[in-house]
Write a protein that holds these residues in place. Structure first.
Motif, PDB file in Angstrom:
ATOM      1  N   HIS A  43       0.860  -1.167   0.000  1.00 44.93           N
ATOM      2  CA  HIS A  43       0.000   0.000   0.000  1.00 44.93           C
ATOM      3  C   HIS A  43       0.905   1.228   0.000  1.00 44.93           C
ATOM      4  CE1 HIS A  43      -4.102  -1.796   1.435  1.00 44.93           C
ATOM      5  NE2 HIS A  43      -3.656  -2.322   0.318  1.00 44.93           N
ATOM      6  N   TYR A  44       0.323   2.355  -0.384  1.00 44.64           N
ATOM      7  CA  TYR A  44       1.110   3.585  -0.479  1.00 44.64           C
ATOM      8  C   TYR A  44       0.400   4.680   0.287  1.00 44.64           C
ATOM      9  CZ  TYR A  44       3.506   1.018  -4.123  1.00 44.64           C
ATOM     10  OH  TYR A  44       4.218   0.066  -4.797  1.00 44.64           O
ATOM     11  N   GLN A  45       1.195   5.463   1.045  1.00 43.57           N
ATOM     12  CA  GLN A  45       0.621   6.576   1.791  1.00 43.57           C
ATOM     13  C   GLN A  45       1.275   7.879   1.352  1.00 43.57           C
ATOM     14  OE1 GLN A  45       1.287   6.827   6.067  1.00 43.57           O
ATOM     15  NE2 GLN A  45      -0.731   7.786   6.346  1.00 43.57           N
ATOM     16  N   PRO A  46       0.459   8.919   1.071  1.00 45.04           N
ATOM     17  CA  PRO A  46       1.023  10.196   0.626  1.00 45.04           C
ATOM     18  C   PRO A  46       1.838  10.907   1.700  1.00 45.04           C
ATOM     19  CG  PRO A  46      -1.402  10.301   0.725  1.00 45.04           C
ATOM     20  CD  PRO A  46      -1.015   8.907   1.047  1.00 45.04           C
ATOM     21  N   ILE A  47       2.917  11.511   1.262  1.00 45.60           N
ATOM     22  CA  ILE A  47       3.698  12.475   2.053  1.00 45.60           C
ATOM     23  C   ILE A  47       3.538  13.783   1.280  1.00 45.60           C
ATOM     24  CG2 ILE A  47       6.011  13.118   2.854  1.00 45.60           C
ATOM     25  CD1 ILE A  47       6.708  10.068   2.733  1.00 45.60           C
ATOM     26  N   VAL A  48       2.955  14.793   1.928  1.00 47.23           N
ATOM     27  CA  VAL A  48       2.577  15.999   1.186  1.00 47.23           C
ATOM     28  C   VAL A  48       3.449  17.183   1.576  1.00 47.23           C
ATOM     29  CG1 VAL A  48       0.178  15.175   1.037  1.00 47.23           C
ATOM     30  CG2 VAL A  48       0.819  16.820   2.839  1.00 47.23           C
ATOM     31  N   VAL A  49       3.498  18.176   0.688  1.00 49.12           N
ATOM     32  CA  VAL A  49       4.189  19.434   0.974  1.00 49.12           C
ATOM     33  C   VAL A  49       3.382  20.163   2.053  1.00 49.12           C
ATOM     34  CG1 VAL A  49       4.952  21.634  -0.012  1.00 49.12           C
ATOM     35  CG2 VAL A  49       5.039  19.540  -1.394  1.00 49.12           C
ATOM     36  N   ALA A  50       4.070  20.620   3.104  1.00 48.72           N
ATOM     37  CA  ALA A  50       3.345  21.130   4.274  1.00 48.72           C
ATOM     38  C   ALA A  50       2.429  22.307   3.936  1.00 48.72           C
ATOM     39  CB  ALA A  50       4.331  21.511   5.377  1.00 48.72           C
ATOM     40  N   ASN A  73       0.685  14.208  20.565  1.00 43.77           N
ATOM     41  CA  ASN A  73       0.396  15.058  21.727  1.00 43.77           C
ATOM     42  C   ASN A  73       0.617  16.541  21.483  1.00 43.77           C
ATOM     43  OD1 ASN A  73      -0.127  12.730  23.275  1.00 43.77           O
ATOM     44  ND2 ASN A  73       2.087  12.425  23.499  1.00 43.77           N
ATOM     45  N   LEU A  74       0.799  16.886  20.217  1.00 38.08           N
ATOM     46  CA  LEU A  74       1.206  18.249  19.883  1.00 38.08           C
ATOM     47  C   LEU A  74       0.235  19.318  20.398  1.00 38.08           C
ATOM     48  CD1 LEU A  74       3.703  19.140  18.429  1.00 38.08           C
ATOM     49  CD2 LEU A  74       2.490  19.008  16.264  1.00 38.08           C
ATOM     50  N   GLU A  75      -1.066  19.013  20.366  1.00 37.82           N
ATOM     51  CA  GLU A  75      -2.048  20.041  20.723  1.00 37.82           C
ATOM     52  C   GLU A  75      -2.086  20.306  22.216  1.00 37.82           C
ATOM     53  OE1 GLU A  75      -5.866  19.106  18.575  1.00 37.82           O
ATOM     54  OE2 GLU A  75      -4.374  18.037  17.382  1.00 37.82           O
ATOM     55  N   THR A  76      -1.730  19.302  23.015  1.00 38.12           N
ATOM     56  CA  THR A  76      -1.942  19.420  24.457  1.00 38.12           C
ATOM     57  C   THR A  76      -0.651  19.496  25.259  1.00 38.12           C
ATOM     58  OG1 THR A  76      -2.064  17.018  24.472  1.00 38.12           O
ATOM     59  CG2 THR A  76      -4.156  18.206  24.462  1.00 38.12           C
ATOM     60  N   GLN A  97      -2.789  20.079  14.327  1.00 41.90           N
ATOM     61  CA  GLN A  97      -1.404  19.587  14.205  1.00 41.90           C
ATOM     62  C   GLN A  97      -0.766  20.128  12.924  1.00 41.90           C
ATOM     63  OE1 GLN A  97      -2.218  15.384  14.291  1.00 41.90           O
ATOM     64  NE2 GLN A  97      -2.289  15.292  16.528  1.00 41.90           N
ATOM     65  N   GLN A  98      -1.540  20.078  11.859  1.00 44.88           N
ATOM     66  CA  GLN A  98      -1.042  20.603  10.575  1.00 44.88           C
ATOM     67  C   GLN A  98      -0.659  22.082  10.718  1.00 44.88           C
ATOM     68  OE1 GLN A  98      -4.073  20.886   7.542  1.00 44.88           O
ATOM     69  NE2 GLN A  98      -2.574  21.056   5.881  1.00 44.88           N
ATOM     70  N   ALA A  99      -1.550  22.862  11.332  1.00 41.18           N
ATOM     71  CA  ALA A  99      -1.312  24.301  11.464  1.00 41.18           C
ATOM     72  C   ALA A  99      -0.033  24.572  12.253  1.00 41.18           C
ATOM     73  CB  ALA A  99      -2.516  24.964  12.145  1.00 41.18           C
ATOM     74  N   PHE A 100       0.146  23.822  13.330  1.00 40.89           N
ATOM     75  CA  PHE A 100       1.363  23.992  14.137  1.00 40.89           C
ATOM     76  C   PHE A 100       2.605  23.704  13.300  1.00 40.89           C
ATOM     77  CE2 PHE A 100       4.791  22.513  16.799  1.00 40.89           C
ATOM     78  CZ  PHE A 100       4.805  23.392  17.869  1.00 40.89           C
ATOM     79  N   TYR A 108       7.406  18.656   5.162  1.00 41.99           N
ATOM     80  CA  TYR A 108       6.453  17.684   4.616  1.00 41.99           C
ATOM     81  C   TYR A 108       5.654  17.041   5.738  1.00 41.99           C
ATOM     82  CZ  TYR A 108       9.708  18.263   0.769  1.00 41.99           C
ATOM     83  OH  TYR A 108      10.510  18.806  -0.190  1.00 41.99           O
ATOM     84  N   LEU A 109       4.437  16.640   5.393  1.00 35.02           N
ATOM     85  CA  LEU A 109       3.540  16.030   6.369  1.00 35.02           C
ATOM     86  C   LEU A 109       3.007  14.704   5.837  1.00 35.02           C
ATOM     87  CD1 LEU A 109       1.393  19.224   7.203  1.00 35.02           C
ATOM     88  CD2 LEU A 109       3.560  18.514   8.259  1.00 35.02           C
ATOM     89  N   GLN A 110       2.783  13.781   6.774  1.00 30.95           N
ATOM     90  CA  GLN A 110       2.242  12.475   6.424  1.00 30.95           C
ATOM     91  C   GLN A 110       1.285  12.076   7.528  1.00 30.95           C
ATOM     92  OE1 GLN A 110       5.299   9.458   6.258  1.00 30.95           O
ATOM     93  NE2 GLN A 110       3.938   7.880   5.446  1.00 30.95           N
ATOM     94  N   GLY A 111       0.156  11.505   7.167  1.00 30.21           N
ATOM     95  CA  GLY A 111      -0.780  11.063   8.194  1.00 30.21           C
ATOM     96  C   GLY A 111      -2.185  10.925   7.638  1.00 30.21           C
ATOM     97  N   TYR A 112      -3.057  10.398   8.484  1.00 32.02           N
ATOM     98  CA  TYR A 112      -4.421  10.106   8.047  1.00 32.02           C
ATOM     99  C   TYR A 112      -5.143  11.358   7.560  1.00 32.02           C
ATOM    100  CZ  TYR A 112      -3.825   5.535  10.327  1.00 32.02           C
ATOM    101  OH  TYR A 112      -3.403   4.290  10.698  1.00 32.02           O
ATOM    102  N   LEU A 113      -4.749  12.536   8.056  1.00 30.49           N
ATOM    103  CA  LEU A 113      -5.385  13.781   7.595  1.00 30.49           C
ATOM    104  C   LEU A 113      -5.251  13.928   6.081  1.00 30.49           C
ATOM    105  CD1 LEU A 113      -6.808  16.428   8.488  1.00 30.49           C
ATOM    106  CD2 LEU A 113      -4.532  17.453   8.746  1.00 30.49           C
TER     107      LEU A 113
END
Ligand code: C2E
Ligand code: CA
Ligand code: CA
Ligand code: CA
Length: 274
Positions: A42-49, A208-211, A243-246, A254-259
């Motif tokens: 399977h492949y998961q995207p890694i995106v430009v932040a 845990n980034l938000e808290t 988390q993305q905004a932070f 770059y960001l990777q995750g279910y978002l």
């Protein structure tokens, strides 16, 4: 030290017996996985932040056993890593990722770069570099189309072959990324010693980034340090817009995750990039 007495078998209770039977069954089935064609990627995207545009795809191994059904990689990879079975699985992954890249090259003008996970034992194989190059030639793909994700377990080995392999791979055009950054004992020392391209901040810091103010401070520091060393920084396990905004504000690259997308079959990505 206490000697193990003859009575030690009393600790071997029914639960342990079940666990052992399960493990043996799993291992037996895993030996069949490659010959029986039970593996997929399977492949998961890694995106430009900043833009959330696709940057790369990480290849993640999936196994559906004929006898046991789907088995999580968190379960079967550590088991495979106990033996040379991981080398066989890892080689299968490399060939399959390259076959897929070659297929995408036929289908689209801008095929995605593929990031491939490599286990410590696999990387330490004497013929790892020639095997990888032979595979690129076999599939008609360039090393620059791939990134190799290593963990500290690979770099910790007191084995001169590791540094030589890294150097050779860089020279050929492969990118190297340090996965699960921050979870080991001496992540920083590896950055000083080895010439890498990318670090991937482990999901445990992102969760845990938000808290958690300490996670925030650590993530900020890792990004700043990565940049000062000329490395690209990826955050993994991004699940929420906060988390993305932070991470965007802290200039993570770059960001990777279910978002942005869960791991999915190759066919999922075909339309988006043609
Ligand atoms: P990893 O390399 O750290 O891969 C990231 C894992 O996090 C993947 O789990 C992915 O599905 C999961 N993930 C991604 N985004 C999110 C998110 O937003 N939230 C949460 N909760 N999880 C997320 P997966 O596919 O189960 O793989 C687990 C581990 O198995 C991988 O961790 C890697 O260490 C290993 N693995 C997978 N494929 C391969 C392979 O081909 N070779 C080797 N050597 N190891 C592999
Ligand atoms: Ca990885
Ligand atoms: Ca990771
Ligand atoms: Ca991980």
């Amino acid at each position: 030290a206490k000697k193990r007495g003859r009575g030690s078998h009393v600790f071997f209770d029914a639960t342990m017996n079940d666990a052992l039977t399960d493990a043996l069954r799993l291992e037996g089935a895993l030996h069949q996985a490659v010959p029986q064609g039970e593996l997929t990627l399977h492949y998961q995207p890694i995106v430009v932040a900043g833009t959330a545009k696709l940057h790369k795809l990480e290849a993640l191994l999936r196994w559906t056993s004929a006898s046991l059904g789907p088995v999580s990689p968190a379960r079967f990879i550590p088991m495979a890593e106990q033996s040379t079975l991981i080398v066989e699985l890892g080689n299968w992954v490399i060939h399959e990722a390259m076959r897929q890249r070659a297929a995408w090259q036929q289908q689209t003008a801008h095929p995605p770069i593929i990031s491939i996970n490599v286990s410590a034992r696999q990387f330490a194989q004497e013929n790892f570099v020639p095997m990888l190059l032979a595979a690129t030639q076999h599939h008609g793909v360039q090393p620059s189309a791939f990134e190799l994700e290593l963990t500290e377990y690979t770099l910790v080995a007191d084995n001169p072959a590791i540094a030589l392999h890294l150097q050779a791979l860089r020279a050929c055009g492969f990118s190297i990324s340090l996965d699960d950054f921050g979870t080991g004992y001496s992540s920083l020392s590896y950055l000083a010693r080895f010439n890498l391209h990318t670090i991937k901040i482990d999901r445990s810091f992102i969760t845990n980034l938000e808290t958690d103010a300490r996670s925030q401070a650590l993530v900020k520091a890792i990004i700043a340090m990565g940049h000062s060393l000329g490395l690209a920084v990826v955050a993994e396990g991004v699940e929420t817009p906060a988390q993305q905004a932070f991470l965007v504000a802290e200039q993570c690259d770059y960001l990777q995750g279910y978002l942005f997308g869960r791991p999915a079959p190759a066919s999922t990505f075909l339309e988006e990039h043609s």
